[in-house]
Write a protein that holds these residues in place. Structure first.
Motif, PDB file in Angstrom:
ATOM      1  N   THR A   9       0.800  -1.215   0.000  1.00 48.60           N
ATOM      2  CA  THR A   9       0.000   0.000   0.000  1.00 48.60           C
ATOM      3  C   THR A   9       0.832   1.264   0.000  1.00 48.60           C
ATOM      4  O   THR A   9       0.402   2.285  -0.510  1.00 48.60           O
ATOM      5  N   HIS A  10       2.035   1.206   0.599  1.00 53.92           N
ATOM      6  CA  HIS A  10       2.910   2.370   0.647  1.00 53.92           C
ATOM      7  C   HIS A  10       4.312   1.931   1.052  1.00 53.92           C
ATOM      8  O   HIS A  10       4.534   0.757   1.316  1.00 53.92           O
ATOM      9  N   HIS A  12       6.501   2.608   3.659  1.00 50.69           N
ATOM     10  CA  HIS A  12       7.108   2.626   4.991  1.00 50.69           C
ATOM     11  C   HIS A  12       7.728   1.275   5.336  1.00 50.69           C
ATOM     12  O   HIS A  12       7.262   0.231   4.888  1.00 50.69           O
ATOM     13  N   ASP A  14       7.647  -0.665   7.859  1.00 50.45           N
ATOM     14  CA  ASP A  14       6.837  -1.725   8.453  1.00 50.45           C
ATOM     15  C   ASP A  14       6.056  -2.501   7.393  1.00 50.45           C
ATOM     16  O   ASP A  14       5.495  -3.553   7.686  1.00 50.45           O
ATOM     17  N   HIS A  15       6.053  -2.026   6.163  1.00 43.50           N
ATOM     18  CA  HIS A  15       5.406  -2.728   5.058  1.00 43.50           C
ATOM     19  C   HIS A  15       6.428  -3.324   4.096  1.00 43.50           C
ATOM     20  O   HIS A  15       6.105  -4.236   3.348  1.00 43.50           O
ATOM     21  N   ALA A  68      -5.125   6.525  -1.015  1.00 42.10           N
ATOM     22  CA  ALA A  68      -5.218   6.513   0.443  1.00 42.10           C
ATOM     23  C   ALA A  68      -4.596   7.811   0.954  1.00 42.10           C
ATOM     24  O   ALA A  68      -3.781   8.430   0.266  1.00 42.10           O
ATOM     25  N   PHE A  69      -4.974   8.235   2.121  1.00 37.65           N
ATOM     26  CA  PHE A  69      -4.412   9.442   2.716  1.00 37.65           C
ATOM     27  C   PHE A  69      -3.396   9.023   3.773  1.00 37.65           C
ATOM     28  O   PHE A  69      -3.743   8.676   4.892  1.00 37.65           O
ATOM     29  N   HIS A  70      -2.132   9.030   3.356  1.00 36.10           N
ATOM     30  CA  HIS A  70      -1.049   8.507   4.170  1.00 36.10           C
ATOM     31  C   HIS A  70       0.242   8.972   3.512  1.00 36.10           C
ATOM     32  O   HIS A  70       0.268   9.248   2.323  1.00 36.10           O
ATOM     33  N   SER A  71       1.323   9.011   4.236  1.00 34.67           N
ATOM     34  CA  SER A  71       2.603   9.303   3.598  1.00 34.67           C
ATOM     35  C   SER A  71       3.192   8.015   3.019  1.00 34.67           C
ATOM     36  O   SER A  71       2.709   6.924   3.295  1.00 34.67           O
ATOM     37  N   SER A  72       4.218   8.146   2.202  1.00 40.20           N
ATOM     38  CA  SER A  72       4.838   6.981   1.576  1.00 40.20           C
ATOM     39  C   SER A  72       6.289   7.327   1.249  1.00 40.20           C
ATOM     40  O   SER A  72       6.559   8.054   0.304  1.00 40.20           O
ATOM     41  N   SER A  73       7.209   6.794   2.056  1.00 43.32           N
ATOM     42  CA  SER A  73       8.618   7.114   1.860  1.00 43.32           C
ATOM     43  C   SER A  73       9.496   6.048   2.496  1.00 43.32           C
ATOM     44  O   SER A  73       9.057   5.287   3.352  1.00 43.32           O
ATOM     45  N   PRO A  88       0.385   6.757  -1.740  1.00 41.41           N
ATOM     46  CA  PRO A  88      -0.132   5.614  -0.993  1.00 41.41           C
ATOM     47  C   PRO A  88      -1.447   5.139  -1.614  1.00 41.41           C
ATOM     48  O   PRO A  88      -2.162   5.904  -2.241  1.00 41.41           O
TER      49      PRO A  88
END
Length: 89
Positions: A9-10, A12, A14-15, A68-73, A88
């Motif tokens: 999904t993005h 980070h 943890d993914h 999605a409304f989230h950061s992605s880096s 995201p």
């Protein structure tokens, strides 16, 4: 049982932390937005980049990527920097 497809999904950690090693070990395709798929491909994962709003079929699996409304880096702790990993989803 092994994995055939990994949906992200993005970007980070943890993914994404183990995704390259899992893809290499199992041959699984990592599905993610284009920028994230490209970053992971450069690191050795088998990837398929997608665009937001697109619907994709992988065998019997239908996937639609939506905003999605989230950061992605990705964090680059050594250089104290972040790398953009696409929108995201």
């Amino acid at each position: 049982m092994e994995v055939d497809l990994i949906l992200l999904t993005h970007g980070h950690g943890d993914h994404t932390t183990d995704v390259v090693s899992i893809s290499k070990r199992t041959g699984a395709t990592v599905v993610a937005v284009f920028e994230l798929a490209t970053l992971l491909n450069w690191r050795g994962a088998k990837t398929h980049g997608v665009g937001l709003g697109g619907t994709y079929r992988f065998g019997g699996v239908k996937v639609k990527y939506t905003l999605a409304f989230h950061s992605s880096s990705f964090e680059d702790e050594e250089n104290r920097n972040f790398h953009y990993a696409g929108m995201p989803a």
